[in-house]
Scaffold this motif. Structure first.
Motif, PDB file in Angstrom:
ATOM      1  N   ASN A 103      60.428  18.291  51.018  1.00  9.04           N
ATOM      2  CA  ASN A 103      59.905  17.077  50.393  1.00  9.04           C
ATOM      3  C   ASN A 103      58.526  17.318  49.788  1.00  9.04           C
ATOM      4  OD1 ASN A 103      62.176  15.345  51.563  1.00  9.04           O
ATOM      5  ND2 ASN A 103      61.269  16.290  53.369  1.00  9.04           N
ATOM      6  N   SER A 104      57.528  17.503  50.649  1.00 15.30           N
ATOM      7  CA  SER A 104      56.175  17.713  50.127  1.00 15.30           C
ATOM      8  C   SER A 104      55.914  19.200  49.896  1.00 15.30           C
ATOM      9  CB  SER A 104      55.157  17.189  51.126  1.00 15.30           C
ATOM     10  OG  SER A 104      55.175  17.994  52.292  1.00 15.30           O
ATOM     11  N   GLY A 105      54.852  19.457  49.156  1.00 12.15           N
ATOM     12  CA  GLY A 105      54.446  20.835  48.913  1.00 12.15           C
ATOM     13  C   GLY A 105      54.086  21.547  50.208  1.00 12.15           C
ATOM     14  N   ALA A 106      53.319  20.862  51.056  1.00 10.11           N
ATOM     15  CA  ALA A 106      52.892  21.483  52.313  1.00 10.11           C
ATOM     16  C   ALA A 106      54.094  21.901  53.159  1.00 10.11           C
ATOM     17  CB  ALA A 106      52.005  20.512  53.088  1.00 10.11           C
ATOM     18  N   GLU A 107      55.128  21.082  53.156  1.00 11.32           N
ATOM     19  CA  GLU A 107      56.331  21.442  53.918  1.00 11.32           C
ATOM     20  C   GLU A 107      56.994  22.697  53.356  1.00 11.32           C
ATOM     21  OE1 GLU A 107      58.907  17.763  55.419  1.00 11.32           O
ATOM     22  OE2 GLU A 107      58.276  17.623  53.347  1.00 11.32           O
ATOM     23  N   ASN A 139      41.637  29.057  48.770  1.00 14.54           N
ATOM     24  CA  ASN A 139      43.027  28.621  48.647  1.00 14.54           C
ATOM     25  C   ASN A 139      43.186  27.129  48.909  1.00 14.54           C
ATOM     26  OD1 ASN A 139      44.085  27.923  51.525  1.00 14.54           O
ATOM     27  ND2 ASN A 139      43.015  29.854  51.862  1.00 14.54           N
ATOM     28  N   PHE A 140      44.212  26.561  48.313  1.00 14.80           N
ATOM     29  CA  PHE A 140      44.689  25.248  48.730  1.00 14.80           C
ATOM     30  C   PHE A 140      46.202  25.297  48.803  1.00 14.80           C
ATOM     31  CE2 PHE A 140      46.407  21.033  48.325  1.00 14.80           C
ATOM     32  CZ  PHE A 140      45.668  20.353  49.276  1.00 14.80           C
ATOM     33  N   HIS A 141      46.744  25.116  50.000  1.00 14.13           N
ATOM     34  CA  HIS A 141      48.189  25.144  50.162  1.00 14.13           C
ATOM     35  C   HIS A 141      48.718  23.885  50.845  1.00 14.13           C
ATOM     36  CE1 HIS A 141      48.424  29.289  48.744  1.00 14.13           C
ATOM     37  NE2 HIS A 141      47.458  29.610  49.565  1.00 14.13           N
ATOM     38  N   GLY A 142      47.847  22.917  51.105  1.00 15.40           N
ATOM     39  CA  GLY A 142      48.319  21.684  51.731  1.00 15.40           C
ATOM     40  C   GLY A 142      47.465  21.318  52.932  1.00 15.40           C
ATOM     41  N   ARG A 143      47.964  20.346  53.703  1.00 10.40           N
ATOM     42  CA  ARG A 143      47.107  19.707  54.706  1.00 10.40           C
ATOM     43  C   ARG A 143      47.647  19.726  56.123  1.00 10.40           C
ATOM     44  NH1 ARG A 143      42.120  18.189  52.646  1.00 10.40           N
ATOM     45  NH2 ARG A 143      42.325  17.163  50.636  1.00 10.40           N
ATOM     46  N   ILE A 191      49.483  33.631  47.733  1.00  9.84           N
ATOM     47  CA  ILE A 191      48.399  33.267  46.807  1.00  9.84           C
ATOM     48  C   ILE A 191      48.864  32.270  45.742  1.00  9.84           C
ATOM     49  CG2 ILE A 191      46.743  35.195  46.874  1.00  9.84           C
ATOM     50  CD1 ILE A 191      48.369  36.478  44.606  1.00  9.84           C
ATOM     51  N   GLU A 192      47.879  31.593  45.177  1.00  6.63           N
ATOM     52  CA  GLU A 192      48.090  30.790  43.979  1.00  6.63           C
ATOM     53  C   GLU A 192      47.749  31.673  42.771  1.00  6.63           C
ATOM     54  OE1 GLU A 192      45.718  26.867  44.760  1.00  6.63           O
ATOM     55  OE2 GLU A 192      45.216  28.338  46.288  1.00  6.63           O
ATOM     56  N   PRO A 193      48.578  31.675  41.743  1.00  4.64           N
ATOM     57  CA  PRO A 193      48.273  32.499  40.560  1.00  4.64           C
ATOM     58  C   PRO A 193      47.017  32.019  39.819  1.00  4.64           C
ATOM     59  CG  PRO A 193      50.364  31.317  40.281  1.00  4.64           C
ATOM     60  CD  PRO A 193      49.917  31.059  41.673  1.00  4.64           C
ATOM     61  N   GLU A 226      53.255  28.129  43.511  1.00  7.48           N
ATOM     62  CA  GLU A 226      53.205  27.608  42.132  1.00  7.48           C
ATOM     63  C   GLU A 226      53.439  26.094  42.133  1.00  7.48           C
ATOM     64  OE1 GLU A 226      53.209  29.287  38.812  1.00  7.48           O
ATOM     65  OE2 GLU A 226      53.785  31.372  39.254  1.00  7.48           O
ATOM     66  N   ILE A 227      53.064  25.458  43.233  1.00  8.91           N
ATOM     67  CA  ILE A 227      53.257  24.007  43.334  1.00  8.91           C
ATOM     68  C   ILE A 227      52.500  23.282  42.226  1.00  8.91           C
ATOM     69  CG2 ILE A 227      52.747  21.989  44.779  1.00  8.91           C
ATOM     70  CD1 ILE A 227      53.336  23.812  47.234  1.00  8.91           C
ATOM     71  N   GLN A 228      51.309  23.774  41.898  1.00 10.21           N
ATOM     72  CA  GLN A 228      50.515  23.141  40.843  1.00 10.21           C
ATOM     73  C   GLN A 228      50.643  23.863  39.504  1.00 10.21           C
ATOM     74  OE1 GLN A 228      45.905  21.611  40.142  1.00 10.21           O
ATOM     75  NE2 GLN A 228      46.723  21.766  42.186  1.00 10.21           N
ATOM     76  N   GLY A 253      56.861  22.358  43.831  1.00 15.01           N
ATOM     77  CA  GLY A 253      56.848  20.972  44.308  1.00 15.01           C
ATOM     78  C   GLY A 253      56.400  20.106  43.141  1.00 15.01           C
ATOM     79  N   LYS A 254      55.555  19.144  43.428  1.00 13.84           N
ATOM     80  CA  LYS A 254      54.929  18.308  42.405  1.00 13.84           C
ATOM     81  C   LYS A 254      55.870  17.956  41.243  1.00 13.84           C
ATOM     82  CE  LYS A 254      50.274  18.714  43.830  1.00 13.84           C
ATOM     83  NZ  LYS A 254      49.518  19.814  44.356  1.00 13.84           N
ATOM     84  N   ALA A 255      55.808  18.652  40.109  1.00 12.82           N
ATOM     85  CA  ALA A 255      56.580  18.241  38.926  1.00 12.82           C
ATOM     86  C   ALA A 255      58.087  18.422  39.082  1.00 12.82           C
ATOM     87  CB  ALA A 255      56.098  19.003  37.692  1.00 12.82           C
TER      88      ALA A 255
HETATM   89  C1  LIG Z   1      49.350  20.000  45.867  1.00 15.34           C
HETATM   90  C2  LIG Z   1      49.462  21.389  46.366  1.00 15.34           C
HETATM   91  C3  LIG Z   1      50.016  21.701  47.611  1.00 15.34           C
HETATM   92  C4  LIG Z   1      50.441  20.634  48.598  1.00 15.34           C
HETATM   93  O1  LIG Z   1      51.410  19.786  48.108  1.00 15.34           O
HETATM   94  P1  LIG Z   1      51.635  18.349  48.839  1.00 15.34           P
HETATM   95  O2  LIG Z   1      52.837  17.807  48.152  1.00 15.34           O
HETATM   96  O3  LIG Z   1      50.405  17.548  48.593  1.00 15.34           O
HETATM   97  O4  LIG Z   1      51.857  18.634  50.275  1.00 15.34           O
HETATM   98  C5  LIG Z   1      50.142  23.020  47.968  1.00 15.34           C
HETATM   99  N1  LIG Z   1      49.730  24.003  47.153  1.00 15.34           N
HETATM  100  C6  LIG Z   1      49.175  23.756  45.947  1.00 15.34           C
HETATM  101  C7  LIG Z   1      48.750  24.890  45.087  1.00 15.34           C
HETATM  102  C8  LIG Z   1      49.008  22.447  45.517  1.00 15.34           C
HETATM  103  O5  LIG Z   1      48.428  22.193  44.343  1.00 15.34           O
END
Ligand SMILES: *Cc1c(COP(=O)(O)O)cnc(C)c1O
Length: 400
Positions: A103-107, A139-143, A191-193, A226-228, A253-255
């Motif tokens: 469902n979510s990106g973090a998952e 990094n940002f991969h979720g919460r 990693i995020e690209p 590549e969620i974002q 995720g996201k889009a």
């Molecule tokens: C938004 C994001 C996440 C987390 O996605 P959520 O749907 O908010 O849990 C993870 N990684 C990256 C790179 C993001 O931009």
């Protein structure tokens, strides 16, 4: 009720884990959103790139409404007639043999971490509970609790320990730092690209290619978040494609839903995703027929409307135009496709006040960290709309 009434209720009854701009939106269409008072705004955040297809895309809406009236949830205890078609659409578009919907990106990131660890123990023969995953600073991969355990941002983690072990943080953009951090127990590099949340940080050219090679040489998996950046945002379907890199796993995720529904997925080939056995992982809503129908339509729109190509074209133009704004406060403008960061000088007083001024002028953007304004409109944006926005951005960003 007017906007202020809604703001007051939200502040009183909702947790304050966000600090939104004080605009109360009630409608959206394409690149535009409207507040309660009828003011129109250009959405330059796209819900952190979840709205690549634009607000309320008619084809995705149609798919959602059609499926919502037929069947919404079966749980994975039973099969449904939408999920297989979603799997097929993902495979056809991305070239990965299999996928796992969440469902979510973090998952989805959590799912990838579990899969990487299982691969390490079963295939690479890392001693149990010793697997290490290398991640990047910034990094940002979720919460979730595990994910914030390896966040390099103190604010995201400081009060939320104890932390999940098994992660090694190295500087971003430095492939040799990854090579040095690899041990016999290293399972993966995650990693995020391009680091979106860190402020649109673009690594040096050749970084992803080099990381890909280092991983291959050391029997370490490369996992791209590549969620974002994915699904067309940076001008390619995936940002990794700029360096002809095919990660062992890609997380999206996201889009993936065009903003209609939380849908995420882990993409990989059978050698990896085939490792999960029944019961080892799951989600009540993951892969439900409503999500699958929406996901299929959202992917179709990305392909049919050539959104990656449009992002490349319009992104280049927008980046050029932003670069020509006099450097009163601007330190740097950088980006790829329609993921653009405008970094302000430390003396500018923070990006927030410029976002508030932009809001008054009809553009919604959000600061990321203190000094960066992220400009990331829906990928359907056209040249006339950019030409409408540029004078406003120039005016606001050159004010005292
Ligand atoms: C938004 C994001 C996440 C987390 O996605 P959520 O749907 O908010 O849990 C993870 N990684 C990256 C790179 C993001 O931009």
């Amino acid at each position: 009720m007017n906007s202020q009434d809604f703001i007051d209720i939200e502040e009183q009854f909702g947790a304050h884990n966000y600090q939104p701009l004080d605009v109360v939106l009630t409608q959206g269409s394409g690149v535009w959103v409207y507040d309660l008072e009828g003011n129109r705004y250009l959405d330059c955040l796209s819900s952190y790139s979840a709205l690549n297809q634009g607000h309320v895309h008619p084809k995705i809406l149609e798919a959602m409404q059609r499926q919502a009236s037929r069947l919404t949830l079966t749980s994975r205890a039973f099969r449904n007639d939408q999920l297989p078609l979603f799997y097929k659409a993902l495979a056809d578009l991305t070239g990965y043999e299999m996928s796992l919907p969440m469902n979510s990106g973090a998952e989805a990131v959590e799912t990838a971490i579990k899969l990487v660890r299982k691969w390490a123990y079963r295939v690479k023969k890392v001693p149990h509970n010793q697997a290490e995953i290398i991640v990047a600073a910034g990094n940002f991969h979720g919460r979730t609790t595990t994910i914030i355990s390896f966040s390099a941002e103190p604010f995201y983690r400081q009060d939320f320990g104890p932390y999940t072990p098994g992660f090694e943080i190295v500087p971003y953009g430095d492939a040799e730092a990854i090579a040095s951090a690899i041990t016999p127990n290293t399972a993966a590099v995650l990693i995020e690209p391009i680091q979106g949340e860190a402020g649109v940080i673009i690594p040096p050219e050749g970084y992803l290619r080099r990381v890909r090679d280092i991983c291959a040489q050391n029997n370490v998996l490369l996992v791209a978040d590549e969620i974002q950046t994915g699904l067309g945002r940076t001008g390619r379907l995936f940002a990794c494609q700029y360096e002809n890199v095919r990660p062992d796993m890609t997380i999206i995720g996201k889009a993936l839903s065009g903003g209609f529904y939380p849908i995420s997925a882990v993409l990989a080939d059978r050698v990896l995703l085939g490792l999960f056995e029944p019961g080892e992982h799951g989600s009540t809503f993951g892969g439900n027929p409503l999500a699958a129908a929406i996901g299929i339509a959202a992917l179709q729109v990305i392909a049919d409307e050539r959104l990656a190509e449009n992002a490349a074209q319009q992104g280049e133009y927008l980046l050029d135009q932003l670069s020509e704004i006099p450097r009163v406060h601007i330190k740097e403008v950088r980006g790829k496709g329609l993921l653009i960061g405008v970094e302000l000088n430390p003396e500018a007083g923070g990006a927030r006040r410029f976002c508030e001024m932009l809001m008054t002028e009809g553009i919604l953007a959000k600061e990321t960290h203190k000094d960066v304004i992220r400009i990331a409109p829906p990928l359907i944006i056209d040249r006339p709309t950019i030409d409408w926005a540029i004078p406003i951005l120039r005016d606001v960003l050159t004010r005292p």
